[in-house]
Motif scaffolding. Sequence first.
Motif, PDB file in Angstrom:
ATOM      1  N   MET A  62      -5.845 101.455   0.722  1.00  0.00           N
ATOM      2  CA  MET A  62      -6.564 101.423   1.699  1.00  0.00           C
ATOM      3  C   MET A  62      -7.787  99.669   1.030  1.00  0.00           C
ATOM      4  SD  MET A  62      -4.046 100.971   4.435  1.00  0.00           S
ATOM      5  CE  MET A  62      -5.478 100.783   5.761  1.00  0.00           C
ATOM      6  N   GLY A  63      -7.880 100.586  -0.092  1.00  0.00           N
ATOM      7  CA  GLY A  63      -9.489  99.488  -0.340  1.00  0.00           C
ATOM      8  C   GLY A  63      -8.488  98.781  -0.968  1.00  0.00           C
ATOM      9  N   LYS A  64     -10.229  97.911  -1.941  1.00  0.00           N
ATOM     10  CA  LYS A  64     -10.270  96.535  -2.766  1.00  0.00           C
ATOM     11  C   LYS A  64      -9.364  96.736  -3.326  1.00  0.00           C
ATOM     12  CE  LYS A  64     -14.533  97.255  -5.160  1.00  0.00           C
ATOM     13  NZ  LYS A  64     -16.003  96.720  -5.700  1.00  0.00           N
ATOM     14  N   ASP A  65      -8.908  97.917  -4.209  1.00  0.00           N
ATOM     15  CA  ASP A  65      -8.046  97.436  -5.367  1.00  0.00           C
ATOM     16  C   ASP A  65      -6.687  97.061  -5.002  1.00  0.00           C
ATOM     17  OD1 ASP A  65      -9.596  96.854  -7.301  1.00  0.00           O
ATOM     18  OD2 ASP A  65     -10.809  99.053  -7.412  1.00  0.00           O
ATOM     19  N   GLY A  66      -5.960  97.956  -3.515  1.00  0.00           N
ATOM     20  CA  GLY A  66      -4.905  97.818  -2.883  1.00  0.00           C
ATOM     21  C   GLY A  66      -4.598  96.731  -2.029  1.00  0.00           C
ATOM     22  N   VAL A  67      -4.625  97.125  -0.907  1.00  0.00           N
ATOM     23  CA  VAL A  67      -4.345  96.175  -0.276  1.00  0.00           C
ATOM     24  C   VAL A  67      -5.389  95.773   0.469  1.00  0.00           C
ATOM     25  CG1 VAL A  67      -1.585  97.219   0.627  1.00  0.00           C
ATOM     26  CG2 VAL A  67      -3.376  97.692   1.998  1.00  0.00           C
ATOM     27  N   GLY A  68      -6.536  95.647   0.650  1.00  0.00           N
ATOM     28  CA  GLY A  68      -7.828  95.547   0.655  1.00  0.00           C
ATOM     29  C   GLY A  68      -7.931  95.505   2.692  1.00  0.00           C
ATOM     30  N   GLN A  69      -7.545  96.364   3.349  1.00  0.00           N
ATOM     31  CA  GLN A  69      -8.088  96.447   4.526  1.00  0.00           C
ATOM     32  C   GLN A  69      -8.743  97.620   5.118  1.00  0.00           C
ATOM     33  OE1 GLN A  69      -4.264  97.734   6.104  1.00  0.00           O
ATOM     34  NE2 GLN A  69      -2.571  95.684   4.974  1.00  0.00           N
ATOM     35  N   LEU A  70      -9.605  98.299   4.213  1.00  0.00           N
ATOM     36  CA  LEU A  70     -10.306  98.898   4.534  1.00  0.00           C
ATOM     37  C   LEU A  70     -11.558  98.516   5.401  1.00  0.00           C
ATOM     38  CD1 LEU A  70     -10.504 102.194   2.188  1.00  0.00           C
ATOM     39  CD2 LEU A  70     -10.036 102.026   4.234  1.00  0.00           C
ATOM     40  N   GLU A  71     -11.777  97.595   5.131  1.00  0.00           N
ATOM     41  CA  GLU A  71     -13.274  96.564   5.147  1.00  0.00           C
ATOM     42  C   GLU A  71     -12.586  96.308   6.070  1.00  0.00           C
ATOM     43  OE1 GLU A  71     -16.333  92.837   3.743  1.00  0.00           O
ATOM     44  OE2 GLU A  71     -14.961  93.804   2.603  1.00  0.00           O
ATOM     45  N   PRO A  72     -11.278  95.187   6.551  1.00  0.00           N
ATOM     46  CA  PRO A  72     -11.252  94.236   7.817  1.00  0.00           C
ATOM     47  C   PRO A  72     -11.565  95.786   9.128  1.00  0.00           C
ATOM     48  CG  PRO A  72      -9.429  94.102   6.045  1.00  0.00           C
ATOM     49  CD  PRO A  72     -10.795  94.674   5.396  1.00  0.00           C
TER      50      PRO A  72
END
Length: 208
Positions: free
Chosen positions: A21-31
């Motif tokens: 889920m993090g920035k090196d994956g699907v980038g959804q943690l932050e949103p």
Amino acid sequence: MKPPGDNPWLRVPPQDYEAHMGKDGVGQLEPLARALGDAYRETHPSRLLVLGCGTGNGFAYIDPSRTHVTAVDINRDYQASARARYPDLADVTEWVCDAVEHCRFMRHSFGLIHAGLLFEYVDVATVLGLVSSWLAGDGTLSVVLQVPGDEPPVSETASEPISQLAAIMRPIEPTSFVEQAQSHGLALRDTNRISVPRGKELWHGLLS
């Protein structure tokens, strides 16, 4: 719906989840964290219920001097990670390890209920019925959905446990969700769409 002991989420380690889920994956943690933060700042709840709390993503926005938190997740290891990450919330947080459909809370007891990418994995009608009874009279339901599109709902991943989630994830059209929510007395009052990597989009709605 699979019974809790057979739920694939129980086999996804916290490190796999956060890597995916993090920035090196699907980038959804932050949103997803921002969505909880935005709902929290708008409602200033004295009692907050987070359904599918995961490893505590977004908990940094919670003010322990003003809010009591009830955090629900089916995976006890996720809750352990969240506990370790946010020790300042220890005295104001109740951790409930169970499937959301099995939870029973007092009626009209939460000013804000947040569910980020949860409804895709539960019986929508059942959980909406529960949520509508748990919300205070002036309470808010904050929901994040992944908008169905051309991309696979669960992106390609090297994690075998995460890849197994595709078997239980049921994408939901936001319009359909809002219609179901209305049948439980919940009306949409605000909405936002968030572009995320891999050609996907998130929908964040506030209902009351």
